[in-house]
Motif scaffolding. Structure first.
Motif, PDB file in Angstrom:
ATOM      1  N   MET A   1       0.796  -1.093  -0.034  1.00  0.00           N
ATOM      2  CA  MET A   1      -0.044   0.134   0.172  1.00  0.00           C
ATOM      3  C   MET A   1       0.664   1.752  -0.230  1.00  0.00           C
ATOM      4  SD  MET A   1      -3.228   1.295   0.202  1.00  0.00           S
ATOM      5  CE  MET A   1      -3.574   2.720   0.793  1.00  0.00           C
ATOM      6  N   ILE A   2       0.569   1.975  -0.814  1.00  0.00           N
ATOM      7  CA  ILE A   2       1.762   3.235  -1.056  1.00  0.00           C
ATOM      8  C   ILE A   2       0.533   4.644  -0.018  1.00  0.00           C
ATOM      9  CG2 ILE A   2       2.588   4.658  -2.794  1.00  0.00           C
ATOM     10  CD1 ILE A   2       3.354   2.234  -2.752  1.00  0.00           C
ATOM     11  N   ASN A   3       1.790   4.749   0.407  1.00  0.00           N
ATOM     12  CA  ASN A   3       1.271   5.787   1.274  1.00  0.00           C
ATOM     13  C   ASN A   3       1.886   7.199   0.930  1.00  0.00           C
ATOM     14  OD1 ASN A   3       3.979   6.261   2.644  1.00  0.00           O
ATOM     15  ND2 ASN A   3       3.404   4.739   4.175  1.00  0.00           N
ATOM     16  N   PHE A   4       1.909   8.738   1.319  1.00  0.00           N
ATOM     17  CA  PHE A   4       1.513   9.338   1.556  1.00  0.00           C
ATOM     18  C   PHE A   4       3.475  10.028   1.367  1.00  0.00           C
ATOM     19  CE2 PHE A   4      -2.809  11.746   0.785  1.00  0.00           C
ATOM     20  CZ  PHE A   4      -2.881  11.692  -0.361  1.00  0.00           C
ATOM     21  N   GLU A   5       3.355   9.130   2.517  1.00  0.00           N
ATOM     22  CA  GLU A   5       4.694   9.560   3.255  1.00  0.00           C
ATOM     23  C   GLU A   5       5.455   8.965   1.802  1.00  0.00           C
ATOM     24  OE1 GLU A   5       5.971  11.685   5.695  1.00  0.00           O
ATOM     25  OE2 GLU A   5       3.244  12.211   5.576  1.00  0.00           O
ATOM     26  N   LEU A   6       5.313   7.495   1.238  1.00  0.00           N
ATOM     27  CA  LEU A   6       6.473   7.086   0.646  1.00  0.00           C
ATOM     28  C   LEU A   6       6.946   7.844  -0.565  1.00  0.00           C
ATOM     29  CD1 LEU A   6       6.685   3.392  -0.483  1.00  0.00           C
ATOM     30  CD2 LEU A   6       7.153   5.048  -1.871  1.00  0.00           C
ATOM     31  N   ILE A   7       5.152   8.593  -1.160  1.00  0.00           N
ATOM     32  CA  ILE A   7       5.265   9.342  -2.324  1.00  0.00           C
ATOM     33  C   ILE A   7       6.038  10.581  -2.052  1.00  0.00           C
ATOM     34  CG2 ILE A   7       3.873  10.521  -4.197  1.00  0.00           C
ATOM     35  CD1 ILE A   7       1.338   8.356  -3.216  1.00  0.00           C
ATOM     36  N   LYS A   8       5.937  11.570  -0.313  1.00  0.00           N
ATOM     37  CA  LYS A   8       6.708  12.113  -0.914  1.00  0.00           C
ATOM     38  C   LYS A   8       8.200  11.876  -0.852  1.00  0.00           C
ATOM     39  CE  LYS A   8       3.163  14.699   2.246  1.00  0.00           C
ATOM     40  NZ  LYS A   8       3.103  14.742   4.068  1.00  0.00           N
ATOM     41  N   SER A   9       9.190  10.884  -0.335  1.00  0.00           N
ATOM     42  CA  SER A   9       9.588  11.146  -0.972  1.00  0.00           C
ATOM     43  C   SER A   9      10.719  10.351  -1.644  1.00  0.00           C
ATOM     44  CB  SER A   9       9.931   9.631   0.797  1.00  0.00           C
ATOM     45  OG  SER A   9       9.670   8.445   0.386  1.00  0.00           O
ATOM     46  N   ILE A  10      10.092  10.372  -2.778  1.00  0.00           N
ATOM     47  CA  ILE A  10      10.544   9.708  -3.717  1.00  0.00           C
ATOM     48  C   ILE A  10      10.458  10.661  -4.759  1.00  0.00           C
ATOM     49  CG2 ILE A  10      10.999   7.524  -3.786  1.00  0.00           C
ATOM     50  CD1 ILE A  10       8.458   6.966  -5.125  1.00  0.00           C
ATOM     51  N   SER A  11       9.126  12.162  -4.389  1.00  0.00           N
ATOM     52  CA  SER A  11       8.495  13.139  -5.879  1.00  0.00           C
ATOM     53  C   SER A  11       9.575  13.557  -5.658  1.00  0.00           C
ATOM     54  CB  SER A  11       7.002  13.295  -5.604  1.00  0.00           C
ATOM     55  OG  SER A  11       7.307  14.003  -3.816  1.00  0.00           O
ATOM     56  N   MET A  12       9.024  14.626  -7.104  1.00  0.00           N
ATOM     57  CA  MET A  12      10.836  15.687  -7.200  1.00  0.00           C
ATOM     58  C   MET A  12       9.979  16.229  -7.941  1.00  0.00           C
ATOM     59  SD  MET A  12      13.586  13.920  -9.548  1.00  0.00           S
ATOM     60  CE  MET A  12      13.275  12.604 -10.634  1.00  0.00           C
ATOM     61  N   ALA A  13      10.133  17.687  -7.434  1.00  0.00           N
ATOM     62  CA  ALA A  13       9.242  18.992  -8.718  1.00  0.00           C
ATOM     63  C   ALA A  13      10.637  18.860  -9.850  1.00  0.00           C
ATOM     64  CB  ALA A  13       9.986  20.328  -7.995  1.00  0.00           C
ATOM     65  N   SER A  14      10.326  18.774 -11.289  1.00  0.00           N
ATOM     66  CA  SER A  14      10.891  18.649 -12.635  1.00  0.00           C
ATOM     67  C   SER A  14       9.837  20.123 -13.264  1.00  0.00           C
ATOM     68  CB  SER A  14      11.074  17.586 -12.799  1.00  0.00           C
ATOM     69  OG  SER A  14       9.782  17.140 -13.868  1.00  0.00           O
ATOM     70  N   PRO A  15      10.887  20.252 -14.772  1.00  0.00           N
ATOM     71  CA  PRO A  15       9.910  21.156 -15.238  1.00  0.00           C
ATOM     72  C   PRO A  15       8.667  20.224 -16.561  1.00  0.00           C
ATOM     73  CG  PRO A  15      12.391  21.092 -16.068  1.00  0.00           C
ATOM     74  CD  PRO A  15      12.507  20.079 -14.621  1.00  0.00           C
ATOM     75  N   THR A  16       8.874  19.357 -16.315  1.00  0.00           N
ATOM     76  CA  THR A  16       7.906  18.661 -16.953  1.00  0.00           C
ATOM     77  C   THR A  16       6.117  19.565 -16.514  1.00  0.00           C
ATOM     78  OG1 THR A  16       8.482  16.808 -15.818  1.00  0.00           O
ATOM     79  CG2 THR A  16       9.078  16.692 -17.631  1.00  0.00           C
ATOM     80  N   ARG A  17       5.162  18.850 -17.880  1.00  0.00           N
ATOM     81  CA  ARG A  17       3.903  19.457 -16.925  1.00  0.00           C
ATOM     82  C   ARG A  17       2.976  18.579 -16.992  1.00  0.00           C
ATOM     83  NH1 ARG A  17       6.494  24.162 -18.700  1.00  0.00           N
ATOM     84  NH2 ARG A  17       6.233  25.362 -17.078  1.00  0.00           N
ATOM     85  N   ILE A  18       2.670  17.879 -16.714  1.00  0.00           N
ATOM     86  CA  ILE A  18       0.470  17.280 -16.517  1.00  0.00           C
ATOM     87  C   ILE A  18      -0.751  17.908 -16.885  1.00  0.00           C
ATOM     88  CG2 ILE A  18      -0.631  15.573 -15.471  1.00  0.00           C
ATOM     89  CD1 ILE A  18       2.347  14.428 -13.904  1.00  0.00           C
TER      90      ILE A  18
END
Lengths: 402, 402
Positions: A1-18
């Motif tokens: 189960m993926i929780n927000f803490e895990l996502i926070k630890s691997i997410s990063m800002a970058s110039p790409t757009r969604i």
């Protein structure tokens, strides 16, 4: 189960757009005469091209078999488990009219209703009085102060209104006065946690008593029913979780409100579908995530108007050239739930999704439709995983673990 | 959700044998010129035959959208939830060089780095010095004793080393000194639990101070950065959970290390793919579960070498005849994650899997490839369920419930 803490630890800002394009109530059921759903009937060259070059699948907004309201449907799309992250009915109504709820406020959904001489509810919607009449009655009830608590009564549409309670020490766990049926008297509003909610129950009950007197001479709207007492929730924001700078483009207030609750900036959307894409183009360099909401498909589905839903989908497809021309790194097109015209309402059916990016592993799906998406490379999956897929395809997630 | 207690209650020892062949980084992305992935390009008659006679699918090692490191990728294959079962970075590096970590040891990953005159980090990898130089510097730092704690400094590769602290009362929850960026000074190592980790933080800090002096005249490796302080975890073993007698055949130390942590015996693997299968054949009667790890596919993918990855897959396919000839009861072939040559690194894309046994329900998949597996009978599922499927097909699980 993926929780927000895990996502926070691997997410990063970058110039790409969604860009996440939400076609409200997108999924449908086949017209018995043609065997084709609304989406399958519509002529959608742009969506088909994106589907052919991207990867497709089907999402379950909450769970197979569960028909989502707009709020859980959207929370899931933004990656928030719609069962744990709950927005109360009162709060939803308040944000639906762009009411600026403050932390600590308690909001409830109100109905003007009709009661008979002995007080039994005969019509929970007071014959669906006009919005003008509703506005007038809200003014009659007025903004009052009871035991030091300020009350704000605001019209929504037809017989619907919102009441907001602002003051110290208000808890929202009180019972509804709306009995959800006719032939009975409105229920007493009671504290569900005896100590904490005593004050709230007392003030709401006093308001109902005052309203009864104030509306005594009105007809058919001679009483009020309240339900869904709730406070504005404090969710972790999409900025915190995904390190995104997200913006919302939605012409209906409720969707703007939900977007605000998850930390999006709300842009001036305009009225038409074309307007929404123009807003996107104008603001494209200022954000790295865009939620675009289109309502017309859901409204047509709820009206049972198969052909109108087809036309709205075609209109969206036509406007899509504008989106495609700005070449976002990741485009996701899906819905918050299905609204088959045949059912005249939201439904539990899974919703088609397409994801287009340079890094997706394309499948053999050549058109955007319920039946084609069934064989898509994304498979069938919970809507809460969409954000992870979009982030991955935008190369905004680093490796988990070494 | 199936937990280990449930599995323990239904697993049983039996004479059947399972072979889990892990082709590291197996999944790929299509070559833009041919539209085929590495696996789809390779000529693989043996894998295709197993796929045709067996059952296929796609696995998500951690979750859709999540790119796994080698350690979570493998833990999932062995049935351990990679989010709850975590191996620290220091421990991973230590087991990666076959260092015999004892319970209570704290290990950290070290980098030789370059700092300027005022102490700012200018290169976190000291220009990637040679492994020979690294070995020499590790000897210079020496095995020392600080406040009664023994320190062991061991070279890994290029600028990387491992430091192991052995002594009484060492906690691993101390902060990294590696700032993960240049232009700043190394961080102070501080205790994250003030009482328990005070001693560890003090000893690590003293080591860093000593290293600074010892390396002062060196260039470019004139300083060290430490991170990922951790202790060897105590996981339930595969013997306890599955009642298996498992063996690992892996030519890279890190995979042998992970295998040891889950209770496998590590066999002498040799160097080539052919060697690994020879080891299997030689030890076949002594164990009932074999984990065979092949690294070359991942290395080629990380180098962005599409053609080499294709060749390694063909080499594996060729060596497979040896595996097939001993007729294991269950053969599972998959990867720990995808490593598309196009992305030059691990990725989030699901990984093809085939399961071959007398008791599988075959599907219509006739070749082992990403696009064919999408239509396989196993569907798309979490990698943590592989062991249950393998055990079931080996008839090593009794009925759950009456």
């Amino acid at each position: 189960m993926i929780n927000f803490e895990l996502i926070k630890s691997i997410s990063m800002a970058s110039p790409t757009r969604i860009v996440l394009l939400v076609i409200d109530g997108l999924g449908g059921l086949p017209n018995p005469e043609t065997g084709k759903t609304e989406l399958e009937t519509a002529n959608t060259p742009n969506l088909d091209k994106l589907a052919a070059e991207g990867i497709c699948g089907l999402i379950d907004p909450v769970s197979p078999g569960i028909t989502p309201g707009s709020s859980p449907g959207h929370l899931a799309l933004f990656g928030y488990d719609p069962v744990s992250f709950n927005i109360g009915r009162g709060v939803l109504e308040a944000i639906g009219i762009d009411y600026d709820l403050q932390l600590g406020d308690v909001a409830a959904r109100g109905n003007f209703c009709t009661v008979d001489k002995v007080g039994l509810v005969t019509d929970r919607r007071a014959g669906r009085i006009s919005t003008e009449k509703c506005t007038e009655l809200c003014q009659l009830l007025g903004d009052v102060v009871i035991d030091g608590v300020k009350l704000f009564v605001r019209p929504v549409r037809e017989h619907r209104f919102v009441i907001v309670f602002r003051g110290e020490g208000l808890a929202s766990d009180v019972s509804d006065s709306d009995p959800q049926q006719t032939g009975v008297v409105p229920r007493l509003i009671t504290a569900l946690s005896p100590e904490e909610a005593k004050k709230m129950a007392s003030i709401a009950s006093q308001f109902v008593a005052q309203a009864k007197i104030a509306l005594a001479e009105q007809h058919p709207a001679n009483m009020v029913l309240l339900r869904g007492f709730s406070k504005r929730p404090q969710f972790p924001t999409m900025g915190e979780i995904y390190k995104l700078k997200p913006a919302a483009i939605a012409s209906y207030p409720m969707y703007r409100g939900i977007a605000k609750l998850v930390g999006m900036e709300v842009l001036e959307a305009g009225i038409t579908i074309e307007d929404e894409f123009t807003t996107l183009k104008k603001n494209y360099t200022n954000y790295d995530f865009f939620f675009i909401h289109i309502k017309g498909t859901d409204s047509a589905g709820e009206d049972g108007d198969f052909d109108r839903k087809v036309r709205v989908i075609e209109e969206i497809d036509n406007a899509l050239s504008k989106l495609i021309s700005i070449e976002p790194d990741v485009i996701v097109v899906t819905g918050d739930h299905s609204t088959p015209a045949l059912l005249k309402g939201h439904s539990w059916h899974p919703v088609p999704i397409l994801l287009y990016s340079k890094w997706c592993r394309p499948d053999r799906v050549g058109e955007f439709s319920e039946s084609a998406c069934l064989f898509g490379g994304l498979g069938r999956f919970p809507a809460t995983q969409i954000m992870l897929l979009a982030m991955a395809n935008a190369l905004k997630l680093t490796k988990f673990g070494a």
